[in-house]
Design a protein around this motif. Structure first.
Motif, PDB file in Angstrom:
ATOM      1  N   UNK A  58       0.893  -1.157  -0.068  1.00  8.65           N
ATOM      2  CA  UNK A  58       0.183   0.113   0.127  1.00  8.65           C
ATOM      3  C   UNK A  58       1.018   1.381   0.112  1.00  8.65           C
ATOM      4  N   UNK A  59       0.201   2.441  -0.028  1.00  7.36           N
ATOM      5  CA  UNK A  59       0.835   3.699  -0.011  1.00  7.36           C
ATOM      6  C   UNK A  59       1.160   4.014   1.535  1.00  7.36           C
ATOM      7  N   UNK A  60       2.087   5.186   1.788  1.00  6.40           N
ATOM      8  CA  UNK A  60       2.677   5.706   2.793  1.00  6.40           C
ATOM      9  C   UNK A  60       1.635   5.706   4.069  1.00  6.40           C
ATOM     10  N   UNK A  61       0.452   6.105   3.750  1.00  5.01           N
ATOM     11  CA  UNK A  61      -0.817   6.291   4.690  1.00  5.01           C
ATOM     12  C   UNK A  61      -1.011   4.922   5.290  1.00  5.01           C
ATOM     13  N   UNK A  62      -1.290   3.982   4.525  1.00  2.00           N
ATOM     14  CA  UNK A  62      -1.437   2.763   4.823  1.00  2.00           C
ATOM     15  C   UNK A  62      -0.598   2.079   5.693  1.00  2.00           C
ATOM     16  N   UNK A  63       0.856   2.330   5.463  1.00  2.00           N
ATOM     17  CA  UNK A  63       1.898   1.551   6.027  1.00  2.00           C
ATOM     18  C   UNK A  63       1.842   2.349   7.390  1.00  2.00           C
ATOM     19  N   UNK A  64       1.611   3.553   7.507  1.00  2.00           N
ATOM     20  CA  UNK A  64       1.826   4.300   8.803  1.00  2.00           C
ATOM     21  C   UNK A  64       0.767   3.942   9.694  1.00  2.00           C
ATOM     22  N   UNK A  65      -0.443   3.938   9.172  1.00  2.00           N
ATOM     23  CA  UNK A  65      -1.870   3.301   9.967  1.00  2.00           C
ATOM     24  C   UNK A  65      -1.378   1.813  10.264  1.00  2.00           C
ATOM     25  N   UNK A  66      -0.915   1.000   9.440  1.00  2.00           N
ATOM     26  CA  UNK A  66      -0.683  -0.354  10.000  1.00  2.00           C
ATOM     27  C   UNK A  66       0.523  -0.476  11.036  1.00  2.00           C
ATOM     28  N   UNK A  67       1.635   0.440  10.863  1.00  2.00           N
ATOM     29  CA  UNK A  67       2.474   0.519  12.041  1.00  2.00           C
ATOM     30  C   UNK A  67       1.946   1.100  13.144  1.00  2.00           C
ATOM     31  N   UNK A  68       1.080   2.029  13.199  1.00  2.00           N
ATOM     32  CA  UNK A  68       0.323   2.408  14.550  1.00  2.00           C
ATOM     33  C   UNK A  68      -0.359   1.442  15.155  1.00  2.00           C
ATOM     34  N   UNK A  69      -1.197   0.717  14.255  1.00  2.00           N
ATOM     35  CA  UNK A  69      -2.148  -0.266  14.985  1.00  2.00           C
ATOM     36  C   UNK A  69      -1.374  -1.570  15.337  1.00  2.00           C
ATOM     37  N   UNK A  70      -0.317  -1.893  15.004  1.00  2.00           N
ATOM     38  CA  UNK A  70       0.634  -2.791  15.544  1.00  2.00           C
ATOM     39  C   UNK A  70       1.375  -2.523  16.752  1.00  2.00           C
ATOM     40  N   UNK A  71       1.614  -1.263  16.758  1.00  2.00           N
ATOM     41  CA  UNK A  71       2.538  -0.724  18.120  1.00  2.00           C
ATOM     42  C   UNK A  71       1.204  -0.810  19.175  1.00  2.00           C
ATOM     43  N   UNK A  72       0.071  -0.574  18.774  1.00  2.00           N
ATOM     44  CA  UNK A  72      -0.937  -0.680  19.868  1.00  2.00           C
ATOM     45  C   UNK A  72      -1.272  -1.808  20.037  1.00  2.00           C
ATOM     46  N   UNK A  73      -1.333  -2.954  19.429  1.00  2.00           N
ATOM     47  CA  UNK A  73      -1.540  -4.381  19.528  1.00  2.00           C
ATOM     48  C   UNK A  73      -0.422  -4.846  20.174  1.00  2.00           C
TER      49      UNK A  73
END
Length: 125
Positions: A58-73
């Protein structure tokens, strides 16, 4: 335990496999992209921390959102790892984006464009 020992390599592979399954089937965070994969895991020799390299399509925004989601999980993933694996210590998970696949695809495109330009220049000569 040394960093490159057989035991450490085996632990890295097992943690990678377990995290891949947990992210795919257990984590329900909508921020995490469906095309997320764990490309590599480096567990410290003392089993206190682990670098988890993920690749996201995906694009940069998808990557950033995924990284934030994984850090919270991360706390959930750590507790699930503790339940599923028999380790002396369960490592603290630190997520990093793995850009090596995209870099490799970019290099392939550059090499392919060189071959195309060479064949076109041969036709013109």
């Amino acid at each position: 335990m040394r960093k490159n020992s057989i035991k450490n390599t085996r632990i890295n592979q097992e943690v990678q496999k377990e995290l891949s399954n947990l992210i795919l089937f257990e984590v329900k965070d909508p921020r995490i992209a469906p095309m997320t994969s764990v490309s590599d895991v480096e567990v410290a020799p003392d089993l206190k921390s682990a670098k988890v390299f993920i690749s996201v399509l995906g694009d940069a925004s998808v990557k950033e959102a995924t990284l934030k989601g994984l850090k919270s999980a991360a706390p959930f993933l750590r507790s699930a790892l503790a339940k599923n694996m028999n380790l002396r210590n369960t490592p603290e998970l630190r997520f990093h984006l793995d850009e090596s696949l995209e870099y490799g695809m970019h290099m392939n495109e550059l090499i392919a464009s060189l071959h195309i330009s060479e064949s076109e220049s041969d036709k013109n000569d």
